[in-house]
Design a protein around this motif. Structure first.
Motif, PDB file in Angstrom:
ATOM      1  N   CYS A  82       3.840   7.808  -4.689  1.00 58.16           N
ATOM      2  CA  CYS A  82       3.694   8.522  -5.961  1.00 58.16           C
ATOM      3  C   CYS A  82       2.838   9.766  -5.787  1.00 58.16           C
ATOM      4  O   CYS A  82       1.953   9.828  -4.938  1.00 58.16           O
ATOM      5  CB  CYS A  82       3.207   7.616  -7.081  1.00 58.16           C
ATOM      6  N   GLU A  83       3.136  10.764  -6.584  1.00 58.99           N
ATOM      7  CA  GLU A  83       2.485  12.052  -6.435  1.00 58.99           C
ATOM      8  C   GLU A  83       1.814  12.451  -7.736  1.00 58.99           C
ATOM      9  O   GLU A  83       2.245  12.049  -8.807  1.00 58.99           O
ATOM     10  CB  GLU A  83       3.525  13.105  -6.048  1.00 58.99           C
ATOM     11  N   ALA A  96       0.823  -1.200   0.000  1.00 62.73           N
ATOM     12  CA  ALA A  96       0.000   0.000   0.000  1.00 62.73           C
ATOM     13  C   ALA A  96       0.865   1.260   0.000  1.00 62.73           C
ATOM     14  O   ALA A  96       0.603   2.200  -0.738  1.00 62.73           O
ATOM     15  CB  ALA A  96      -0.911  -0.005   1.217  1.00 62.73           C
ATOM     16  N   TRP A  97       1.908   1.254   0.807  1.00 62.72           N
ATOM     17  CA  TRP A  97       2.732   2.456   0.919  1.00 62.72           C
ATOM     18  C   TRP A  97       3.550   2.733  -0.326  1.00 62.72           C
ATOM     19  O   TRP A  97       3.980   3.856  -0.546  1.00 62.72           O
ATOM     20  CB  TRP A  97       3.604   2.416   2.171  1.00 62.72           C
ATOM     21  N   PHE A 129       2.252   2.835  -3.144  1.00 63.85           N
ATOM     22  CA  PHE A 129       1.383   3.785  -3.837  1.00 63.85           C
ATOM     23  C   PHE A 129       1.535   5.180  -3.243  1.00 63.85           C
ATOM     24  O   PHE A 129       1.529   6.166  -3.943  1.00 63.85           O
ATOM     25  CB  PHE A 129      -0.083   3.374  -3.663  1.00 63.85           C
ATOM     26  N   VAL A 130       1.654   5.227  -1.960  1.00 66.36           N
ATOM     27  CA  VAL A 130       1.691   6.505  -1.271  1.00 66.36           C
ATOM     28  C   VAL A 130       2.854   7.354  -1.759  1.00 66.36           C
ATOM     29  O   VAL A 130       2.790   8.574  -1.789  1.00 66.36           O
ATOM     30  CB  VAL A 130       1.784   6.290   0.260  1.00 66.36           C
TER      31      VAL A 130
END
Lengths: 443, 410
Positions: free
Chosen positions: A21-22, A15-16, A18-19
């Motif tokens: 990416c901006e 999950a992280w 994904f976090v």
């Protein structure tokens, strides 16, 4: 249990990822289009030089609209841009800042005050050897002055960077071999007269303006350069002419009656001449001003609504020395109907000449007059959450001299130039951020 | 099948819906989050207090509790309208929506429960010096709802329930004030205030068979009326009398009503599919008006037009019982924008939002489960302008919401 913790760990690790990416938005790409910004030269007057707060000084020059344009051009193939910078913040020593001052009645308020710094002698020394310069804006210059050889001897603002005793502004401008230019000139062709209440200097005759403008553009385009011209604003949107009202004198009933009695003789004369009486009443009253046409009855009358009073009218004389009531306000502080008419019709004619030349030479046109007209509307202008209008001090567009713009005002003008350039030359020059620049600064 | 239902309940809930339209946060239970923020027509535990009070009387255990948090990591990217090279990005702090529920049966028909949750909240930080600073530098909004709830099983298949909501709200906003001092530094306005108000949440839950359930709920609007909030003006000293440094303000901020409809269908013993639709009455948010206690010639009341539209959110989700210990979930939702193109202010991200969710539950025994969820919200790029202030450009939003919670029933 260990297994479970491991699985949960994996779940959150994934999950992280994904976090990390901006969100990204495609970048804007500046383009010159059909224009060539490799050598940009600006010709004009104080508005091109970057004058603000009644003086030309270093940070003001750095916030001149041509300097802003050059920085934006640099993203689309623009070259170096050299300005004849003053060495400090005092310039020639006439700069204003906003200060607190106490008037003759003892009330204290914000008012323009002299800048505390002493000008460096270097500001008066020639920097010609640093040339050629790209910003050829010369404070005080009228259209035909740009063509005048030896103009530096008459105007120290040009004198300090003129390439020689006999140089002309335009001749020096051509030394930079412009591929692109801005020519915003013509304001002083009416303003130098208007500043003096129509009592000195004169409005440039139209044929002379037409000839000068034609000569300037002919020369600038002679090497194949492209460019922009701009119109000049009407004086009725400039705070120098609109801040002091025609009726600044407030009287009570007794004072009004005393004054009416004192003007009884005048009014008898006015009756004979068939002109208006001088009368006062409780409340706000039009000032008494000089008018030489009425010499037989003392050369005075009351100002009419619509006639303009200059910002330079000494307020203490008005408040404590009887100006406007017992004594007439000198004509040099007032533009009467005829003078306003002369100035306005010249402005309209000059702007029409400028527009015709823009067509004739295939140049971009910035209608500064229209922008300022919009700024003078009730809603004013608004950029990035900040409102601007043509009010003195509070409007944010005009600096403390009431004629020249603030850094933010120049940025608004720079963006108008950019839009015109983009439209005319198919370019994509990025705009500047208006609120990044200095506005009116308060103590 | 009974077994499925039991396990479902065991996995009970925390949900968060991430930033569903405006400043609403939809994360009120992990299980619901995992399957696309679905819960109106699908009962998963005491989070029914929030999702559908009508379903609460269908809970299996005598007592059920759940607790969860869902940290939101969000970023908004901004590119000033062309032609411009100006870019910015938010530096939002992680916000921490949470939910806490308890429910108990008084008898076979009647249940009572309590929920404490955070249905609205956002924290957006653009920075003190960014280009839109005169509209907003940073804003944080937070609402906590306390909801005692009662639910009655009218028949074996139909339940009704309602909760009274006590809502506490807190808002703080900083914005640049375009008055420069002689060093070129600008002023600033800070407003902050808190308030409380009341509302309700009511629902019907219908479960005609073990494999099929339906729900409908209505949550009332709660108007957060800030009275006597603090407004602090920092301006150059010569202007201090025109902008009193400490002022008070009143402002109303609506937490809009919503109608929610949902259904779930057990395709097999292991797989359940569910749908949810929320219709949120955002059109109530017409303007944000700051009424200052002390006005001066220079300081007038502020009115910011908002003109929001109502919004709908469509959810689809699935739950798969792998075995008695593990349950997996996935879901998707589509959230329609509520802010019109010409009234898009940078304080609240709004766009067509696509939410992708996943979740799992681990149940070491029949009473306990640990629930994890993950939500990725993608706001589609939007070219918009806040016309009243002439500030616009392209915005793009990403939100990441990992969540974890526990459920316990006995």
């Amino acid at each position: 249990m260990k297994d479970i913790m491991y699985k949960l760990f994996l779940f959150f690790s994934a999950a992280w990822l994904f976090v990390a990416c901006e969100p990204e938005i495609e970048d804007f790409e500046p383009k010159a289009g059909d224009a060539d910004f490799s050598s940009y030269v600006a010709v004009g007057n104080s508005l091109t030089a970057g004058m603000a707060n009644n003086e030309l000084y270093k940070s003001g020059q750095e916030h001149s609209f041509p300097s802003m344009l050059a920085a934006q051009f640099a993203t689309a193939g623009g070259g170096a841009f050299k300005q004849p910078l003053m060495t400090d913040e005092a310039g020639f020593g006439s700069r204003f800042i906003l200060g607190m001052s106490t008037d003759c009645l003892g009330s204290t308020g914000l008012a323009p005050a002299p800048f505390p710094g002493e000008p460096s002698p270097e500001n008066f020394a020639s920097i010609a050897e640093q040339g050629p310069f790209n910003n050829m804006g010369v404070p005080g210059a009228k259209s035909f002055h740009l063509l005048a050889e030896g103009y530096g001897q008459a105007n120290p603002y040009f004198g300090r960077f003129a390439s020689s005793q006999s140089a002309s502004v335009l001749g020096d401008a051509m030394q930079a071999a412009p591929t692109f230019f801005t020519a915003w000139i013509g304001s002083n062709d009416v303003l130098n007269y208007a500043y003096r209440g129509g009592e000195a200097d004169s409005v440039t005759p139209q044929p002379l303006f037409q000839q000068a403008m034609g000569g300037i553009l002919q020369t600038l385009t002679s090497g194949g350069a492209q460019g922009v011209v701009a119109t000049i604003p009407d004086i009725t949107v400039i705070p120098f002419f609109t801040t002091v009202p025609y009726n600044p004198v407030t009287l009570d009933e007794t004072q009004a009656q005393q004054l009416n009695a004192a003007y009884a003789d005048y009014n008898a004369g006015a009756d004979q001449m068939g002109v208006d009486y001088i009368t006062f009443s409780a409340g706000a009253n039009p000032m008494v001003i000089e008018d030489e046409d009425l010499a037989p009855i003392g050369g005075i009358r009351q100002i009419k609504e619509g006639e303009l009073v200059l910002l330079t009218l000494p307020q203490d004389s008005l408040k404590c020395a009887g100006w406007g009531t017992q004594k007439p306000v000198p004509a040099q502080y007032v533009l009467d109907e005829e003078e306003i008419q002369e100035i306005t019709s010249a402005t309209v004619a000059f702007n029409s000449i400028i527009k015709d030349y823009a067509d004739q030479f295939g140049l971009a046109l910035v209608d500064v007059a229209a922008v300022m007209q919009e700024a003078s509307d009730e809603s004013g202008l608004r950029y990035d959450g900040v409102g601007y209008n043509v009010e003195f001090v509070t409007g944010g567009l005009f600096s403390l001299d009431g004629v020249h713009l603030t850094g933010q005002g120049y940025a608004i003008i720079a963006n108008e130039f950019i839009h015109a350039i983009n439209d005319t030359y198919g370019a994509s020059v990025p705009t500047v951020s208006v609120t990044e620049y200095p506005g009116v600064q308060f103590p | 099948m009974r077994k499925l239902f039991l396990l479902t309940i065991a996995a009970v809930a925390f949900m968060l819906q991430a930033n569903a339209g405006g400043f609403q946060v939809g994360l009120q239970g992990q299980r619901q989050t995992g399957m696309g923020l679905i819960g109106t027509g699908y009962l998963t535990g005491p989070s029914a207090v929030f999702f559908n009070p009508g379903g609460m009387s269908f809970l299996q255990g005598q007592y059920s509790f759940s607790l969860g948090i869902s940290p939101i990591v969000s970023t908004v990217a901004f590119q000033y309208e062309e032609p411009s090279l100006y870019e910015a990005q938010t530096d939002n702090p992680v916000s921490l929506p949470f939910s806490l529920y308890g429910a108990g049966k008084i008898n076979e028909k009647l249940s009572v429960g309590l929920g404490v949750y955070t249905p609205y909240g956002s924290s957006t930080v653009w920075g003190d010096n960014w280009r839109g600073r005169h509209i907003v530098q940073d804003i944080s909004l937070m609402a906590i709802y306390f909801q005692p709830t009662i639910s009655y099983k009218i028949t074996e298949t139909l339940g009704i329930g309602a909760g009274f909501i006590y809502a506490y709200g807190d808002v703080e906003l900083n914005k640049g004030f375009p008055l420069q001092n002689q060093n070129g530094e600008e002023g600033q306005i800070n407003v902050n205030g808190s308030t409380a108000n009341y509302g309700f949440n009511a629902g019907l839950y219908f479960q005609p068979s073990e494999t099929f359930s339906l729900g409908v709920t209505y949550r009332s609007e709660i108007m957060m009326e800030v009275e006597g909030g603090d407004a602090t003006f920092s301006v150059p000293s010569s202007l201090a009398t025109m902008f009193p440094e400490t002022n008070k303000f009143n402002a109303d901020l609506p937490m809009p009503a919503s109608v929610n409809v949902g259904a779930a269908y057990g395709v097999s013993d292991q797989l359940t599919l569910a749908l949810d639709v929320n219709y949120v009455f955002w059109s109530t948010y017409e303007s944000l008006d700051f009424d200052f206690e002390e006005n001066t010639a220079s300081l007038q009341d502020l009115s910011q037009p908002k003109n929001y539209n109502d919004g709908a959110i469509y959810h689809i989700g699935a739950e798969y019982l792998f075995d008695e210990t593990w349950t997996f979930r996935a879901g998707f939702y589509y959230d329609s924008p509520v802010v019109p193109d010409d009234y898009y202010a940078p304080e609240t991200p709004d766009a067509v939002k696509l939410g992708y969710t996943a979740g799992l539950s681990f149940s070491p025994n029949r009473n306990l489960s640990v629930d994890a969820s993950f939500l990725f919200v993608q706001g589609l790029e939007r070219d918009v302008n806040y016309k009243p202030e002439n500030f616009g450009g392209t915005y793009k939003y990403f939100g990441f919401v990992p969540g974890i919670g526990i459920n316990y029933q006995f």
